[in-house]
Write an enzyme that holds these catalytic residues in place. Structure first.
Site, PDB file in Angstrom:
ATOM      1  N   PRO A  60       0.881  -1.177  -0.151  1.00 13.61           N
ATOM      2  CG  PRO A  60       0.031  -1.041   2.148  1.00 13.61           C
ATOM      3  CD  PRO A  60       0.814  -1.832   1.337  1.00 13.61           C
ATOM      4  CG  MET A  61       3.709   2.182  -1.584  1.00 13.06           C
ATOM      5  SD  MET A  61       4.717   1.775  -2.828  1.00 13.06           S
ATOM      6  CE  MET A  61       3.940   0.771  -4.010  1.00 13.06           C
ATOM      7  CD  GLN A  68      -1.664   0.341   4.947  1.00 17.33           C
ATOM      8  OE1 GLN A  68      -1.466   1.487   4.866  1.00 17.33           O
ATOM      9  NE2 GLN A  68      -0.994  -0.746   5.460  1.00 17.33           N
ATOM     10  CB  CYS A 123       2.359   5.435   7.493  1.00 14.91           C
ATOM     11  SG  CYS A 123       2.787   7.020   6.477  1.00 14.91           S
ATOM     12  CG  ASP A 182      15.774  -2.003   0.833  1.00 13.35           C
ATOM     13  OD1 ASP A 182      14.961  -0.948   0.647  1.00 13.35           O
ATOM     14  OD2 ASP A 182      16.844  -1.833   1.703  1.00 13.35           O
ATOM     15  N   GLY A 230       7.034  -2.525  -3.013  1.00 13.57           N
ATOM     16  CA  GLY A 230       6.823  -1.138  -2.771  1.00 13.57           C
ATOM     17  C   GLY A 230       7.181  -0.282  -3.850  1.00 13.57           C
ATOM     18  NE  ARG A 231      10.886   2.805  -1.012  1.00  9.11           N
ATOM     19  CZ  ARG A 231      12.273   3.174  -0.226  1.00  9.11           C
ATOM     20  NH1 ARG A 231      12.632   4.147  -0.732  1.00  9.11           N
ATOM     21  NH2 ARG A 231      12.837   2.257   0.506  1.00  9.11           N
TER      22      ARG A 231
END
Length: 333
Positions: A17-18, A71, A102, A206, A228-229
């Site tokens: 979730p971002m 979320q 977060c 990562d 994620g990223r």
């Protein structure tokens, strides 16, 4: 691996979730390319209770993206329980995930998100109350602790499990680290190795390559990994990881031209599903393009990147991609 009765298969790979990233358009694309489960952007309990328009949009899900988790974050029991009930009754996702991870100041600084790591008792009270209030599976995403002196995750994991959650996602950093330094998976491994833990443990932090995903499954024994990223401008990473986990080989059929067309589709879908029209959809997606590893190594890309970040229409972005296509096609692979 199962979350309650939701079977995610062997070695599942999940979309993290971002905020301002995992809207429905992006979730659908990641699901198409092999994400085992996708997560919404986090939604504020207070905003949801007040029926703030953007919060209602965040909890909207469709069948094509299932299984999907919504979320939720907040800082008190009553509002979190009320918001969880709204999510269950309004959109009925497959899972409600509680955000205790977060790290950004506007969330953690007010005691929500990773700020809860400074108040474990309240964290547990919120978790227990939500589990009791809804019929959907409830999961938690959190971090190792507030800072290096307070890495509490090993004991906290047992306490969260005792509250009735169905899975636990752990990001391998403290709140104080934000996203700096390398994610430390050793404590994630300790949680998984704890014989008293019976719920699935999902590792996060990562996961940027198929090899790293394989290493984390093998070395730390986690039940799933969360990406994620590394998905920014690269939704096909799920296809790359899934193929590697299943075969031990790198997928070699994803050409630069194919990847460019995926990015075009992402832009078009963002515009199509934007409730506020073309400009809103463009603003949401253009930073994904600017961050895409597909464009790494293009000479003088900086100017094109600036144009991407300033583009205000679908035609503008497509013109920029048209400019890039012959460059990436000609580049040695």
């Amino acid at each position: 691996m199962k979350i309650d009765n939701i079977d995610l298969g062997r070695e599942p790979v999940l979309l993290a979730p971002m905020e301002d990233v995992t809207d429905q358009a992006f979730r659908l694309l990641c699901k198409e390319f092999g994400a085992s489960m996708v997560y919404s952007e986090f939604v504020s309990a207070d905003a949801l209770i007040r029926s703030v328009g953007r919060s209602l949009q965040k909890i909207s899900v469709c069948n094509d993206e299932r299984p999907v988790a919504v979320q939720l974050y907040g800082r008190d029991v009553e509002s979190m329980v009320e918001a969880a009930r709204i999510i269950e009754s309004e959109t009925h996702p497959d899972v409600i995930d509680i955000n205790f991870g977060c790290p950004v100041k506007k969330v953690a600084g007010k005691g929500a998100g990773a700020g809860m790591l400074r108040n474990p008792e309240l964290m547990l009270n919120i978790t227990r109350a939500i589990v009791q209030a809804v019929s959907l599976p409830v999961t938690v995403k959190t971090r190792l602790g507030w800072d290096d002196e307070h890495k509490i995750i090993v004991s906290l994991a047992e306490q969260l499990q005792d509250c009735g959650i169905q899975a636990l996602t752990i990001h391998g950093r403290t709140r104080s680290q934000i996203y700096t330094g390398e994610a430390d998976w050793t404590l994630i491994g300790q949680v998984k190795a704890n014989p008293r833990m019976t719920i699935p443990i999902i590792g996060n932090g990562d996961i940027t390559s198929p090899e790293r995903a394989r290493e984390c499954f093998d070395r730390y024994g986690v039940d799933a990994v969360m990406v994620g990223r590394a998905t920014f401008g690269r939704p096909w990473i799920f296809k790359e990881i899934r193929h590697y986990l299943d075969t031990g080989q790198h997928i070699d059929t994803l050409s630069p031209e194919w990847k460019l067309e995926v990015l075009r589709r992402q832009v078009a879908r963002s515009v199509e599903l934007s409730p506020k029209g073309e400009l809103s959809g463009i603003m949401h997606v253009r930073r994904h393009l600017a961050a895409s590893p597909l464009f790494k190594g293009i000479p003088d890309f900086r100017q094109l990147r600036i144009k991407m970040l300033r583009a205000e229409s679908l035609d503008e972005l497509n013109e920029i991609l048209d400019t890039i296509k012959p460059i990436i096609t000609a580049a040695p692979q």
